[in-house]
Design an enzyme around this catalytic site. Sequence first.
Site, PDB file in Angstrom:
ATOM      1  N   THR A 208       0.827  10.831 -10.796  1.00 20.42           N
ATOM      2  CA  THR A 208       1.905  11.681 -10.298  1.00 20.42           C
ATOM      3  C   THR A 208       1.780  11.913  -8.785  1.00 20.42           C
ATOM      4  O   THR A 208       0.669  11.933  -8.259  1.00 20.42           O
ATOM      5  CB  THR A 208       1.862  13.029 -11.049  1.00 20.42           C
ATOM      6  OG1 THR A 208       2.898  13.849 -10.568  1.00 20.42           O
ATOM      7  CG2 THR A 208       0.542  13.754 -10.846  1.00 20.42           C
ATOM      8  N   SER A 236      -3.517   8.972  -8.026  1.00 16.77           N
ATOM      9  CA  SER A 236      -2.453   9.755  -7.373  1.00 16.77           C
ATOM     10  C   SER A 236      -2.935  10.286  -6.030  1.00 16.77           C
ATOM     11  O   SER A 236      -2.940   9.555  -5.030  1.00 16.77           O
ATOM     12  CB  SER A 236      -1.983  10.877  -8.292  1.00 16.77           C
ATOM     13  OG  SER A 236      -3.013  11.835  -8.526  1.00 16.77           O
ATOM     14  N   ARG A 237      -3.380  11.504  -6.002  1.00 18.87           N
ATOM     15  CA  ARG A 237      -4.004  12.105  -4.829  1.00 18.87           C
ATOM     16  C   ARG A 237      -5.151  12.965  -5.324  1.00 18.87           C
ATOM     17  O   ARG A 237      -5.076  13.530  -6.438  1.00 18.87           O
ATOM     18  CB  ARG A 237      -3.007  12.997  -4.063  1.00 18.87           C
ATOM     19  CG  ARG A 237      -1.933  12.253  -3.302  1.00 18.87           C
ATOM     20  CD  ARG A 237      -2.513  11.498  -2.095  1.00 18.87           C
ATOM     21  NE  ARG A 237      -1.489  10.828  -1.313  1.00 18.87           N
ATOM     22  CZ  ARG A 237      -1.138   9.545  -1.457  1.00 18.87           C
ATOM     23  NH1 ARG A 237      -1.723   8.780  -2.364  1.00 18.87           N
ATOM     24  NH2 ARG A 237      -0.212   9.016  -0.686  1.00 18.87           N
ATOM     25  N   GLU A 266     -11.039  12.679   2.183  1.00 20.83           N
ATOM     26  CA  GLU A 266     -11.197  11.231   2.397  1.00 20.83           C
ATOM     27  C   GLU A 266     -11.440  10.961   3.877  1.00 20.83           C
ATOM     28  O   GLU A 266     -10.758  11.577   4.706  1.00 20.83           O
ATOM     29  CB  GLU A 266      -9.929  10.495   1.931  1.00 20.83           C
ATOM     30  CG  GLU A 266      -9.705  10.643   0.440  1.00 20.83           C
ATOM     31  CD  GLU A 266      -8.440   9.948  -0.056  1.00 20.83           C
ATOM     32  OE1 GLU A 266      -7.758   9.275   0.739  1.00 20.83           O
ATOM     33  OE2 GLU A 266      -8.133  10.084  -1.246  1.00 20.83           O
ATOM     34  N   HIS A 285      -9.788   4.573  -1.729  1.00 20.19           N
ATOM     35  CA  HIS A 285      -8.313   4.672  -1.588  1.00 20.19           C
ATOM     36  C   HIS A 285      -7.715   3.319  -1.173  1.00 20.19           C
ATOM     37  O   HIS A 285      -7.121   3.199  -0.093  1.00 20.19           O
ATOM     38  CB  HIS A 285      -7.935   5.783  -0.595  1.00 20.19           C
ATOM     39  CG  HIS A 285      -6.504   6.228  -0.745  1.00 20.19           C
ATOM     40  ND1 HIS A 285      -6.081   7.509  -0.459  1.00 20.19           N
ATOM     41  CD2 HIS A 285      -5.394   5.569  -1.160  1.00 20.19           C
ATOM     42  CE1 HIS A 285      -4.787   7.605  -0.665  1.00 20.19           C
ATOM     43  NE2 HIS A 285      -4.342   6.427  -1.094  1.00 20.19           N
ATOM     44  N   ILE A 286      -7.864   2.352  -2.082  1.00 24.39           N
ATOM     45  CA  ILE A 286      -7.388   0.991  -1.758  1.00 24.39           C
ATOM     46  C   ILE A 286      -6.245   0.537  -2.662  1.00 24.39           C
ATOM     47  O   ILE A 286      -6.005  -0.660  -2.806  1.00 24.39           O
ATOM     48  CB  ILE A 286      -8.526  -0.057  -1.871  1.00 24.39           C
ATOM     49  CG1 ILE A 286      -9.250   0.079  -3.221  1.00 24.39           C
ATOM     50  CG2 ILE A 286      -9.473   0.040  -0.708  1.00 24.39           C
ATOM     51  CD1 ILE A 286      -9.898  -1.175  -3.697  1.00 24.39           C
ATOM     52  N   GLY A 287      -5.555   1.518  -3.281  1.00 28.80           N
ATOM     53  CA  GLY A 287      -4.476   1.157  -4.215  1.00 28.80           C
ATOM     54  C   GLY A 287      -3.580   0.051  -3.694  1.00 28.80           C
ATOM     55  O   GLY A 287      -3.322  -0.935  -4.389  1.00 28.80           O
ATOM     56  N   SER A 288      -3.096   0.195  -2.484  1.00 39.22           N
ATOM     57  CA  SER A 288      -2.117  -0.770  -1.951  1.00 39.22           C
ATOM     58  C   SER A 288      -2.746  -1.749  -0.967  1.00 39.22           C
ATOM     59  O   SER A 288      -2.031  -2.500  -0.297  1.00 39.22           O
ATOM     60  CB  SER A 288      -0.998  -0.004  -1.236  1.00 39.22           C
ATOM     61  OG  SER A 288      -1.532   0.698  -0.124  1.00 39.22           O
TER      62      SER A 288
HETATM   63  C1  8YV Z   1      -2.181   4.572   1.074  1.00 37.91           C
HETATM   64  C2  8YV Z   1      -0.862   5.314  -0.871  1.00 37.91           C
HETATM   65  O1  8YV Z   1      -2.319   5.923   1.083  1.00 37.91           O
HETATM   66  O2  8YV Z   1       1.335   4.567  -0.518  1.00 37.91           O
HETATM   67  C3  8YV Z   1       0.609   5.486  -0.845  1.00 37.91           C
HETATM   68  O3  8YV Z   1       1.070   6.596  -1.159  1.00 37.91           O
HETATM   69  O4  8YV Z   1      -1.564   6.083  -1.422  1.00 37.91           O
HETATM   70  C4  8YV Z   1      -1.508   4.136  -0.213  1.00 37.91           C
HETATM   71  O5  8YV Z   1      -0.692   3.095  -0.127  1.00 37.91           O
HETATM   72  C5  8YV Z   1      -1.506   4.383   2.361  1.00 37.91           C
HETATM   73  O6  8YV Z   1      -0.653   3.359   2.390  1.00 37.91           O
HETATM   74  C6  8YV Z   1      -2.586   4.294   3.444  1.00 37.91           C
HETATM   75  O7  8YV Z   1      -2.190   3.495   4.488  1.00 37.91           O
END
Ligand code: 8YV
Length: 321
Positions: A208, A236-237, A266, A285-288
């Site tokens: 979320t 999420s966060r 972070e 925090h490497i999701g994207s």
């Molecule tokens: C990174 C993300 O925080 O897009 C988001 O909400 O959590 C991630 O892709 C962001 O892009 C850091 O550069």
Amino acid sequence: MKPKAIVYSKLPEEVLEYVKGHCDASCFDAPDSSPGSPFAEALKEAEGLLGAGLKVDAALLDRASRLKVVSNISVGYDNLNIPEISRRGIMATNTPGVLNDTVADTIFGLLVATARRMPELDRYVRNGQWKDSRDDVQFGLDVHHKKLGIIGLGGIGEKIVQRARFGFDMDIIYHNRSRNPKLEEQYGAAYRTLDELLAEADFVCLMTPLTPETRGMIGEREFKLMKKTAIFVNGSRGATVDEEALIEALRSGTIWAAGLDVYVQEPLPENHPLLSLDNAVLLPHIGSATRETRLEMAWTAARNLVAGLIGKTPPNLIQAK
Ligand code: 8YV
């Protein structure tokens, strides 16, 4: 004269060239907004702001009186005070869509890595502890045919569900602000209240956005509702979770393990209690964070910025609720 813009995140060369073609751009590696700093000086003149993660609140906006567009290179925009930004007639934009598959890959990978204890067992191999392949010390938990409970079924959540359902034969339950009959049909996903989901799921995956309503939504009570064998995954966060309660739940065996990509602070500070827990799998925090997707995100954000600055409606304008 070109409009002045601040770029406060590193951009791929070709995207920066595009921005510079339309704007008089000042670039900063780390935005130091303390009064008198070069960044604070540039803020006074800036009409556009492009980057990821800067806290844009009333105090910053007070020092940026010419601002027209705030372009976030992220889908999440909890760093932006949207009511304040809109009240001042400024546009805010984000980068939805282009990162959905990449983040879903990361979060599903994290889920599997946590269930099968991959980082811990990598350390075990490197430390020379691998003496016998029948050792139950190496056992993890199955992912396939288990029940995935997903909280937050937006674009990224849907891609996670797709992987779970069709790649791993998982049953899907979900909790969301609103029900999604199309996804229920497509993935056989069943809606649950939050408490029902927590009690039933083998994997609790939190996706979320961070909002005043979701801040701290998973705490001691919620961990106690989960199965002892539950695996909690947060994509999420950090602030959607009470981190102290999570640490306690991992230490006490209230839940089995956690896979985390996001944290309250972070980068994670040195000596953080999570660092000493083998049943926590920690990503930075490497999701994207793939080359292809970060390039797409940078292009999307740059186009949003330029559109706003030349008087067009940016493609990904965030609507104030
Ligand atoms: C990174 C993300 O925080 O897009 C988001 O909400 O959590 C991630 O892709 C962001 O892009 C850091 O550069």
